[in-house]
Design an enzyme around this catalytic site. Structure first.
Site, PDB file in Angstrom:
ATOM      1  N   GLN A 140       0.844  -1.197   0.000  1.00 49.37           N
ATOM      2  CA  GLN A 140       0.000   0.000   0.000  1.00 49.37           C
ATOM      3  C   GLN A 140       0.885   1.256   0.000  1.00 49.37           C
ATOM      4  OE1 GLN A 140      -3.293  -0.297  -0.326  1.00 49.37           O
ATOM      5  NE2 GLN A 140      -3.639   1.904  -0.424  1.00 49.37           N
TER       6      GLN A 140
ATOM      7  N   VAL B 200      -6.387   7.059  -3.196  1.00 48.47           N
ATOM      8  CA  VAL B 200      -5.630   5.931  -2.639  1.00 48.47           C
ATOM      9  C   VAL B 200      -5.510   6.108  -1.124  1.00 48.47           C
ATOM     10  CG1 VAL B 200      -3.450   4.668  -2.727  1.00 48.47           C
ATOM     11  CG2 VAL B 200      -4.287   5.807  -4.770  1.00 48.47           C
ATOM     12  N   ALA B 201      -5.761   5.024  -0.397  1.00 49.09           N
ATOM     13  CA  ALA B 201      -5.620   5.096   1.060  1.00 49.09           C
ATOM     14  C   ALA B 201      -4.150   5.185   1.430  1.00 49.09           C
ATOM     15  CB  ALA B 201      -6.250   3.864   1.698  1.00 49.09           C
TER      16      ALA B 201
ATOM     17  N   SER C 170      -5.818   1.350   4.644  1.00 51.07           N
ATOM     18  CA  SER C 170      -6.594   0.630   3.646  1.00 51.07           C
ATOM     19  C   SER C 170      -7.198  -0.597   4.304  1.00 51.07           C
ATOM     20  CB  SER C 170      -5.701   0.182   2.488  1.00 51.07           C
ATOM     21  OG  SER C 170      -6.404  -0.792   1.710  1.00 51.07           O
TER      22      SER C 170
ATOM     23  N   HIS D 154      -7.920  -3.162   2.937  1.00 52.48           N
ATOM     24  CA  HIS D 154      -7.340  -4.359   2.327  1.00 52.48           C
ATOM     25  C   HIS D 154      -6.235  -4.974   3.192  1.00 52.48           C
ATOM     26  CE1 HIS D 154      -9.425  -4.647  -1.572  1.00 52.48           C
ATOM     27  NE2 HIS D 154      -9.615  -3.348  -1.402  1.00 52.48           N
TER      28      HIS D 154
ATOM     29  N   ASP E 266     -12.066  -7.202  -3.466  1.00 52.44           N
ATOM     30  CA  ASP E 266     -12.697  -6.589  -4.626  1.00 52.44           C
ATOM     31  C   ASP E 266     -13.059  -7.716  -5.574  1.00 52.44           C
ATOM     32  OD1 ASP E 266     -12.165  -4.138  -3.503  1.00 52.44           O
ATOM     33  OD2 ASP E 266     -10.379  -3.764  -4.715  1.00 52.44           O
TER      34      ASP E 266
ATOM     35  N   GLU F 242     -18.651   1.760  -4.074  1.00 52.08           N
ATOM     36  CA  GLU F 242     -17.837   0.694  -4.684  1.00 52.08           C
ATOM     37  C   GLU F 242     -18.619  -0.610  -4.620  1.00 52.08           C
ATOM     38  OE1 GLU F 242     -13.890   0.197  -3.139  1.00 52.08           O
ATOM     39  OE2 GLU F 242     -13.214   2.173  -3.797  1.00 52.08           O
TER      40      GLU F 242
ATOM     41  N   HIS G  82     -16.473  -3.930  -3.683  1.00 54.29           N
ATOM     42  CA  HIS G  82     -15.665  -4.138  -2.471  1.00 54.29           C
ATOM     43  C   HIS G  82     -16.537  -4.732  -1.360  1.00 54.29           C
ATOM     44  CE1 HIS G  82     -12.356  -2.749   0.415  1.00 54.29           C
ATOM     45  NE2 HIS G  82     -13.357  -3.053   1.236  1.00 54.29           N
TER      46      HIS G  82
HETATM   47 ZN    ZN Z   1     -11.359  -2.601  -2.312  1.00 56.25          ZN
END
Ligand code: ZN
Length: 236
Positions: free
Chosen positions: A129, A149-150, A155, A157, A164, A208, A211
């Site tokens: 990331q 962007v995180a 994030s 993730h 995703d 989103e 996600h």
């Molecule tokens: Zn995502």
């Protein structure tokens, strides 16, 4: 007549200068704010969840305010037995052990119901990331990078609890049968659409449909039935 014109011109010029100054002050203020938030982000003791917080819980909250320690790795990272979109990065095929089964069941059930879902991107380490974020800052500047962007640690993730999803057309948008199926059925397997439509003021992230985030069956059903977000469910 001439002096009247000059007066008007003078007034217009004053308005223009004033207008420019307001803009300038605004930009200055924005600069200060973003600087401050960068300081906060670097102040990991304040913002990043430390060892005392049980980040293994399926209800862990990660967003722009609550982040993860750079050393945090999900328990029992594993690759679920589901089809992936071509070119999916190996690291991003991994998910936390706790969601392997629910995710496989979701994808298999979708298939039985005539819907082909593909894994696209799940776990992303702090390090990857960080690379993504700094590349984006280099190519587009900090402001645009922050919008899309995180920051590393912030994030979802990194939790390994989300993925995703995409479809064979690689076009996973509202109105496609895959996105609609996911929106209506994810909760049956303990997942939520983490960034729903019309909730940007709460999640700080645009809609989103792809996600999904594992929160467990009980929370997922409550969140789905009430049309709320994880933030609202946790009262944050
Ligand atoms: Zn995502």
């Amino acid at each position: 007549m001439k002096s009247g014109f000059k007066k008007i011109l003078g007034v217009v010029m004053i308005i223009c200068v004033f207008w420019y100054m307001i803009d300038y002050i605004d930009v200055k203020l924005e600069g200060i704010n973003s600087k401050e938030s960068n300081v906060d982000v670097n102040d990991k003791d304040k913002l990043v969840q430390g060892k005392n917080i049980d980040v293994s819980t399926e209800l862990v909250l990660v967003n722009r305010k609550y982040g993860l320690n750079k050393d945090y790795r999900p328990e029992a990272l594993n690759i679920p037995n589901i089809p992936f979109a071509d070119g999916t990065d190996n690291e991003e095929k991994h998910v936390a052990g706790v969601i392997v089964k629910p995710l496989e069941t979701l994808v298999n059930t979708a298939k039985e119901e005539g819907i082909i879902l593909l894994g696209n991107s799940a776990y992303r380490s702090y390090k990857s990331q960080k690379n993504t974020y700094s590349n984006r800052v280099k190519s587009e500047g900090r402001e645009l990078a922050d919008a899309y962007v995180a920051k590393p640690g912030f994030s979802e993730h990194q939790t390994g609890l989300c993925m995703d999803i995409t479809n064979e057309d690689r076009y996973f948008m509202k109105g496609t049968k895959e996105a609609d199926w996911l929106g209506e059925n994810a909760y049956r397997f303990g997942f939520i659409i983490r960034y729903p439509e019309g909730k940007k003021s709460i999640t700080d992230i645009e809609y989103e449909p792809w996600h999904i985030r594992y929160v467990g069956g009980k929370a997922a059903k409550y969140i789905y039935d009430n049309g709320i977000t994880l933030e609202e469910y946790l009262g944050k």
